[in-house]
Design a protein around this motif. Structure first.
Motif, PDB file in Angstrom:
ATOM      1  N   TYR A  77      44.048  40.164  46.196  1.00 49.78           N
ATOM      2  CA  TYR A  77      43.418  40.918  47.285  1.00 49.78           C
ATOM      3  C   TYR A  77      42.992  42.306  46.806  1.00 49.78           C
ATOM      4  O   TYR A  77      41.868  42.766  47.090  1.00 49.78           O
ATOM      5  N   ALA A  78      43.892  42.976  46.078  1.00 46.20           N
ATOM      6  CA  ALA A  78      43.578  44.321  45.593  1.00 46.20           C
ATOM      7  C   ALA A  78      42.411  44.291  44.613  1.00 46.20           C
ATOM      8  O   ALA A  78      41.534  45.165  44.633  1.00 46.20           O
ATOM      9  N   TRP A  79      42.388  43.275  43.744  1.00 43.03           N
ATOM     10  CA  TRP A  79      41.295  43.130  42.774  1.00 43.03           C
ATOM     11  C   TRP A  79      39.976  42.949  43.508  1.00 43.03           C
ATOM     12  O   TRP A  79      38.967  43.589  43.184  1.00 43.03           O
ATOM     13  N   ARG A  80      39.975  42.052  44.511  1.00 45.28           N
ATOM     14  CA  ARG A  80      38.747  41.804  45.271  1.00 45.28           C
ATOM     15  C   ARG A  80      38.282  43.054  45.994  1.00 45.28           C
ATOM     16  O   ARG A  80      37.078  43.340  46.079  1.00 45.28           O
ATOM     17  N   ALA A  81      39.231  43.819  46.531  1.00 48.22           N
ATOM     18  CA  ALA A  81      38.876  45.046  47.239  1.00 48.22           C
ATOM     19  C   ALA A  81      38.228  46.058  46.307  1.00 48.22           C
ATOM     20  O   ALA A  81      37.294  46.773  46.698  1.00 48.22           O
ATOM     21  N   LEU A  82      38.704  46.120  45.052  1.00 51.54           N
ATOM     22  CA  LEU A  82      38.142  47.049  44.080  1.00 51.54           C
ATOM     23  C   LEU A  82      36.827  46.544  43.495  1.00 51.54           C
ATOM     24  O   LEU A  82      36.069  47.316  42.912  1.00 51.54           O
ATOM     25  N   ASN A  83      36.568  45.248  43.639  1.00 44.09           N
ATOM     26  CA  ASN A  83      35.387  44.632  43.034  1.00 44.09           C
ATOM     27  C   ASN A  83      34.377  44.151  44.079  1.00 44.09           C
ATOM     28  O   ASN A  83      33.648  43.199  43.824  1.00 44.09           O
ATOM     29  N   LYS A  84      34.378  44.778  45.235  1.00 46.32           N
ATOM     30  CA  LYS A  84      33.461  44.334  46.281  1.00 46.32           C
ATOM     31  C   LYS A  84      32.010  44.411  45.824  1.00 46.32           C
ATOM     32  O   LYS A  84      31.176  43.589  46.181  1.00 46.32           O
ATOM     33  N   LYS A  85      31.711  45.434  45.047  1.00 48.60           N
ATOM     34  CA  LYS A  85      30.364  45.555  44.510  1.00 48.60           C
ATOM     35  C   LYS A  85      30.428  46.162  43.118  1.00 48.60           C
ATOM     36  O   LYS A  85      31.405  46.814  42.743  1.00 48.60           O
TER      37      LYS A  85
END
Length: 372
Positions: free
Chosen positions: A350-358
């Motif tokens: 989840y944290a990775w996805r949040a940091l990699n949204k764009k």
């Protein structure tokens, strides 16, 4: 859950953490490319901030890896850290200066200046990866120690762990991990950064670094598979047996399949990233592949009656998952605690996805007042 099951269970968890750590070393690899892929200060800041969003994952995984080893196989922890402490101090120092660099690199009035912290990041990327790879290589090639009656360790070399770098196989694996980290970093930049020039430079670095990685890894595998390995005999003694690790591959076909799938995943991510224009997903194929490959190599080192931390100066002092593990009570209690691992992994995802949204670009770095 009997003792043997728990010992194997915890070695698999250690192997998983080892695989995740090797994948996350792309942060260290990226730091060594600061003056190769980036040619201007803005480009360098872009690379550092791309890596800065992930460096804590690597640091945390290293700590958890060491903590899990301490809890499940404490005799390894006391033997290795008590005897080969210079090697581990070098690794620790490299990671300390990394943390300091990300914290103070661009703070106004910092004592050492931005370029000095860039050098610290490069030192962490070069020495940290090579040392970790060489230490893992010694799981197959052995170390110079002897255990006393109370399991007190006598290290038989004045180099205190640095001697792992004097072994050809260990050095091959250390350098292979170094070039792998640079390859994964290049794939990560292609995925994470919105900058056409950096994308093309990263693509070239994938090619330049993947070739020595493959050559050095094949050299390491050839040395250990065609050489002697440390086997546990029926009388519990440790002996050198020709082709031991090759026999482990033959006698554990499922693990060998995992290794092959991992290797194919790594190569697929690399080759497709080189050949297909504007393809940015190579980091995921190669990343998952390297996790599987490392898990398989750890299992080759520890399963099938094999000493995972052998001593070449006193064979019977070699550590196995049987003689180095914690008590049944400790292993069982921690096994219940480990059931929470999927929750932790889900949080990391989840944290990775949040940091990699764009994808990030240079303007994002300029606008971020908390940029690294």
């Amino acid at each position: 859950m009997n003792m043997e099951f728990l010992q194997h269970y915890w070695w698999i968890l250690i192997s998983l953490l080892g695989g995740l750590l090797v994948f996350l070393l792309f942060v260290q690899g990226g730091q060594t490319l600061l003056y190769t892929i980036a040619k201007t200060e803005d480009e360098r800041n872009l690379l550092v901030n791309s890596l800065g969003r992930k460096w804590e994952f690597t640091f945390t995984t290293l700590v958890v890896f060491g903590g899990a080893f301490f809890a499940s196989f404490p005799l390894f922890y006391s033997t290795s850290f008590g005897g080969a402490y210079l090697a581990w101090m070098v690794v620790l120092f490299c990671f300390v200066i990394q943390a300091v660099s990300y914290e103070y690199r661009r703070k106004a009035g910092n004592l050492l200046g931005e370029k000095t912290y860039n050098i610290f990041l490069i030192i962490n990327g070069v020495i940290g990866t090579i040392c970790i790879g060489a230490v893992v290589g010694s799981f197959f090639t052995g170390n110079p120690f002897k255990l006393g009656e109370m399991n007190d360790v006598t290290w038989m070399s004045p180099w205190r762990g640095i001697e792992v770098l004097f072994n050809v196989a260990n050095l091959c694996l250390g350098l292979a991990i170094f070039f792998l980290a640079r390859t994964l970093a290049s794939l990560y930049f292609m995925n994470n950064i919105k900058h056409d020039v950096i994308y093309e430079r990263s693509k070239k670095q994938v090619l330049y670094n993947s070739i020595p990685f493959v050559v050095l890894l094949l050299a390491f595998l050839a040395i250990i598979l065609l050489g002697k390995g440390y086997a546990i005999m029926e009388d519990k003694s440790i002996q050198l047996v020709p082709y031991k690790y090759f026999h482990n591959l033959l006698e554990m076909p499922l693990n060998t399949l995992i290794l092959l799938i991992g290797v194919v995943g790594v190569l697929f991510g690399i080759i497709k990233s080189i050949l297909k224009p504007h393809w940015r997903k190579g980091i995921w194929f190669s990343g998952i592949g390297i996790v599987l490959a490392v898990i398989a190599l750890f299992i080759v080192a520890g399963f099938n009656n094999t000493a995972f931390y052998p001593s070449y100066t006193d064979l019977n002092s070699s550590l196995t998952i049987h003689n180095a593990s914690s008590s049944l009570y400790t292993l069982k209690t921690m096994a219940y605690v480990s059931l929470a691992s999927p929750i932790v992994l889900a949080y990391i995802f989840y944290a990775w996805r949040a940091l990699n949204k764009k994808q990030i670009d240079i303007q994002d770095v300029k606008d971020d007042h908390h940029a690294y």
